[in-house]
Design a protein around this motif. Sequence first.
Motif, PDB file in Angstrom:
ATOM      1  N   GLU A  24       0.821  -1.203   0.000  1.00  0.00           N
ATOM      2  CA  GLU A  24       0.000   0.000   0.000  1.00  0.00           C
ATOM      3  C   GLU A  24       0.864   1.265   0.000  1.00  0.00           C
ATOM      4  O   GLU A  24       0.501   2.279  -0.580  1.00  0.00           O
ATOM      5  CB  GLU A  24      -0.929   0.032   1.217  1.00  0.00           C
ATOM      6  CG  GLU A  24      -1.950  -1.085   1.249  1.00  0.00           C
ATOM      7  CD  GLU A  24      -1.449  -2.313   2.010  1.00  0.00           C
ATOM      8  OE1 GLU A  24      -0.229  -2.415   2.262  1.00  0.00           O
ATOM      9  OE2 GLU A  24      -2.271  -3.169   2.328  1.00  0.00           O
ATOM     10  N   TYR A  25       1.996   1.192   0.702  1.00  0.00           N
ATOM     11  CA  TYR A  25       2.883   2.350   0.834  1.00  0.00           C
ATOM     12  C   TYR A  25       4.329   1.896   0.590  1.00  0.00           C
ATOM     13  O   TYR A  25       5.123   1.811   1.515  1.00  0.00           O
ATOM     14  CB  TYR A  25       2.736   2.970   2.236  1.00  0.00           C
ATOM     15  CG  TYR A  25       1.320   3.390   2.521  1.00  0.00           C
ATOM     16  CD1 TYR A  25       0.822   4.579   2.001  1.00  0.00           C
ATOM     17  CD2 TYR A  25       0.483   2.595   3.284  1.00  0.00           C
ATOM     18  CE1 TYR A  25      -0.483   4.966   2.246  1.00  0.00           C
ATOM     19  CE2 TYR A  25      -0.829   2.981   3.534  1.00  0.00           C
ATOM     20  CZ  TYR A  25      -1.309   4.156   3.008  1.00  0.00           C
ATOM     21  OH  TYR A  25      -2.608   4.535   3.247  1.00  0.00           O
ATOM     22  N   PRO A  26       4.652   1.590  -0.661  1.00  0.00           N
ATOM     23  CA  PRO A  26       5.984   1.019  -0.944  1.00  0.00           C
ATOM     24  C   PRO A  26       7.113   2.044  -0.822  1.00  0.00           C
ATOM     25  O   PRO A  26       6.906   3.238  -1.031  1.00  0.00           O
ATOM     26  CB  PRO A  26       5.838   0.548  -2.397  1.00  0.00           C
ATOM     27  CG  PRO A  26       4.818   1.453  -2.977  1.00  0.00           C
ATOM     28  CD  PRO A  26       3.853   1.752  -1.862  1.00  0.00           C
ATOM     29  N   PRO A  27       8.297   1.545  -0.493  1.00  0.00           N
ATOM     30  CA  PRO A  27       9.464   2.444  -0.460  1.00  0.00           C
ATOM     31  C   PRO A  27      10.061   2.596  -1.856  1.00  0.00           C
ATOM     32  O   PRO A  27       9.965   1.702  -2.685  1.00  0.00           O
ATOM     33  CB  PRO A  27      10.430   1.710   0.467  1.00  0.00           C
ATOM     34  CG  PRO A  27      10.091   0.269   0.274  1.00  0.00           C
ATOM     35  CD  PRO A  27       8.620   0.219   0.008  1.00  0.00           C
ATOM     36  N   GLY A  86      19.156   6.519   0.943  1.00  0.00           N
ATOM     37  CA  GLY A  86      17.919   6.828   1.632  1.00  0.00           C
ATOM     38  C   GLY A  86      16.753   6.243   0.874  1.00  0.00           C
ATOM     39  O   GLY A  86      16.941   5.453  -0.061  1.00  0.00           O
ATOM     40  N   TYR A  87      15.569   6.614   1.295  1.00  0.00           N
ATOM     41  CA  TYR A  87      14.403   6.140   0.571  1.00  0.00           C
ATOM     42  C   TYR A  87      13.231   7.072   0.803  1.00  0.00           C
ATOM     43  O   TYR A  87      13.226   7.871   1.730  1.00  0.00           O
ATOM     44  CB  TYR A  87      14.048   4.704   0.963  1.00  0.00           C
ATOM     45  CG  TYR A  87      13.385   4.555   2.311  1.00  0.00           C
ATOM     46  CD1 TYR A  87      12.005   4.470   2.406  1.00  0.00           C
ATOM     47  CD2 TYR A  87      14.134   4.478   3.468  1.00  0.00           C
ATOM     48  CE1 TYR A  87      11.390   4.329   3.633  1.00  0.00           C
ATOM     49  CE2 TYR A  87      13.529   4.332   4.692  1.00  0.00           C
ATOM     50  CZ  TYR A  87      12.149   4.258   4.770  1.00  0.00           C
ATOM     51  OH  TYR A  87      11.539   4.121   5.984  1.00  0.00           O
ATOM     52  N   LYS A  88      12.265   6.954  -0.084  1.00  0.00           N
ATOM     53  CA  LYS A  88      11.021   7.710   0.038  1.00  0.00           C
ATOM     54  C   LYS A  88       9.910   6.699   0.287  1.00  0.00           C
ATOM     55  O   LYS A  88       9.927   5.593  -0.254  1.00  0.00           O
ATOM     56  CB  LYS A  88      10.721   8.476  -1.253  1.00  0.00           C
ATOM     57  CG  LYS A  88      11.746   9.524  -1.581  1.00  0.00           C
ATOM     58  CD  LYS A  88      11.433  10.193  -2.901  1.00  0.00           C
ATOM     59  CE  LYS A  88      12.522  11.206  -3.212  1.00  0.00           C
ATOM     60  NZ  LYS A  88      12.287  11.881  -4.477  1.00  0.00           N
ATOM     61  N   ARG A  89       8.959   7.068   1.095  1.00  0.00           N
ATOM     62  CA  ARG A  89       7.771   6.241   1.308  1.00  0.00           C
ATOM     63  C   ARG A  89       6.662   6.907   0.520  1.00  0.00           C
ATOM     64  O   ARG A  89       6.390   8.095   0.700  1.00  0.00           O
ATOM     65  CB  ARG A  89       7.460   6.185   2.798  1.00  0.00           C
ATOM     66  CG  ARG A  89       6.375   5.236   3.194  1.00  0.00           C
ATOM     67  CD  ARG A  89       6.663   3.801   2.872  1.00  0.00           C
ATOM     68  NE  ARG A  89       7.709   3.217   3.701  1.00  0.00           N
ATOM     69  CZ  ARG A  89       8.037   1.949   3.660  1.00  0.00           C
ATOM     70  NH1 ARG A  89       7.406   1.121   2.859  1.00  0.00           N
ATOM     71  NH2 ARG A  89       9.002   1.476   4.393  1.00  0.00           N
ATOM     72  N   GLY A 112       6.954  10.917   2.620  1.00  0.00           N
ATOM     73  CA  GLY A 112       8.103  11.354   3.404  1.00  0.00           C
ATOM     74  C   GLY A 112       9.358  10.689   2.885  1.00  0.00           C
ATOM     75  O   GLY A 112       9.294   9.775   2.060  1.00  0.00           O
ATOM     76  N   GLU A 113      10.493  11.162   3.373  1.00  0.00           N
ATOM     77  CA  GLU A 113      11.750  10.574   2.923  1.00  0.00           C
ATOM     78  C   GLU A 113      12.795  10.599   4.027  1.00  0.00           C
ATOM     79  O   GLU A 113      12.751  11.429   4.927  1.00  0.00           O
ATOM     80  CB  GLU A 113      12.277  11.284   1.683  1.00  0.00           C
ATOM     81  CG  GLU A 113      12.666  12.726   1.887  1.00  0.00           C
ATOM     82  CD  GLU A 113      13.170  13.381   0.613  1.00  0.00           C
ATOM     83  OE1 GLU A 113      13.827  12.708  -0.196  1.00  0.00           O
ATOM     84  OE2 GLU A 113      12.902  14.577   0.440  1.00  0.00           O
ATOM     85  N   SER A 124      14.936   5.691   9.918  1.00  0.00           N
ATOM     86  CA  SER A 124      13.997   4.912   9.121  1.00  0.00           C
ATOM     87  C   SER A 124      12.738   4.595   9.922  1.00  0.00           C
ATOM     88  O   SER A 124      11.621   4.733   9.428  1.00  0.00           O
ATOM     89  CB  SER A 124      14.672   3.630   8.645  1.00  0.00           C
ATOM     90  OG  SER A 124      13.801   2.892   7.847  1.00  0.00           O
ATOM     91  N   ASN A 125      12.905   4.153  11.162  1.00  0.00           N
ATOM     92  CA  ASN A 125      11.748   3.870  12.012  1.00  0.00           C
ATOM     93  C   ASN A 125      10.990   5.150  12.343  1.00  0.00           C
ATOM     94  O   ASN A 125       9.767   5.150  12.432  1.00  0.00           O
ATOM     95  CB  ASN A 125      12.186   3.170  13.295  1.00  0.00           C
ATOM     96  CG  ASN A 125      12.655   1.763  13.040  1.00  0.00           C
ATOM     97  OD1 ASN A 125      12.294   1.151  12.037  1.00  0.00           O
ATOM     98  ND2 ASN A 125      13.474   1.251  13.928  1.00  0.00           N
TER      99      ASN A 125
END
Length: 188
Positions: free
Chosen positions: A110-113, A130-133, A143-144, A175-176
Motif C-alpha cells: 500500500e505504501y511502498p518504499p 535513503g528512501y522515500k515512502r 516522506g523521505e 527509518s523507524n
Amino acid sequence: NELLGFVVLTGPLFLILAWLPVCIWIAVKVAKRFPHRGAKLAGGLGIFLLLFFLPFADEVAGRIYLNHLCTTEAGVKVYQTVVLPAGYWDERGRAKFIDEKAGGFLLGKEYPPQYQSGAYSTFFHVDNAGYKRVDGQSGQVLGEVTDFIYWGGWIRRNFSPNNTAIICDGGVERSNSLIKQIFRQKNS
C-alpha cells in the motif's frame, strides 16, 4: 597461513612504515638547503609532516565532509501523514504494521518504499543512501529519509581487505522515525 593473514590485515600499516623513512629522507635533504639551524629544523619538520600526512589527507577531509552532510542534510522529512483505522493498532496504541521479526514494515504494497542511492560526491567517495515512502495508489511522496555513506580514503579503499562504509549516526532510527511520523492512529 597465519603469516599471510597477518600481512593482509596489516597491509596499510606496512605502507605507513615504508613511507616513514622516505619522508624522513626527503625532509633531511630539503632541510639541508636552508641556511640557518632554526630554519633547517622548521623546514625539515614542516616538509616531513606535509609528506607523511599527505596520503591520509583524503581520509580526514572525507570524514569532515561526511560529518557536515550528516548534520546539515541527513534526516527525516514528512510531507503528508496518513491516518490508519483502529485495526492497524494494538490495545496499547502500538503499530501492528511494524514487525521487527518479519523485517520491519508490513504495509509495503500500500505504501511502498522507493530507494535512492548513488554517488553524491565522487571526489570524497560519499554516496547518498535513503528512501522515500510513497502512497501506492496516487504515487505521492509521503516522506523521505536521507542518509550518506562514506567509503574511505584511497588507502583504505585500495589496500583494506574488507572495506566497510561509514554511515551517518542514527540511520536505522531515522527509518523507524519516518514510519512513526507518517502513520497516525485515527482518534475515536
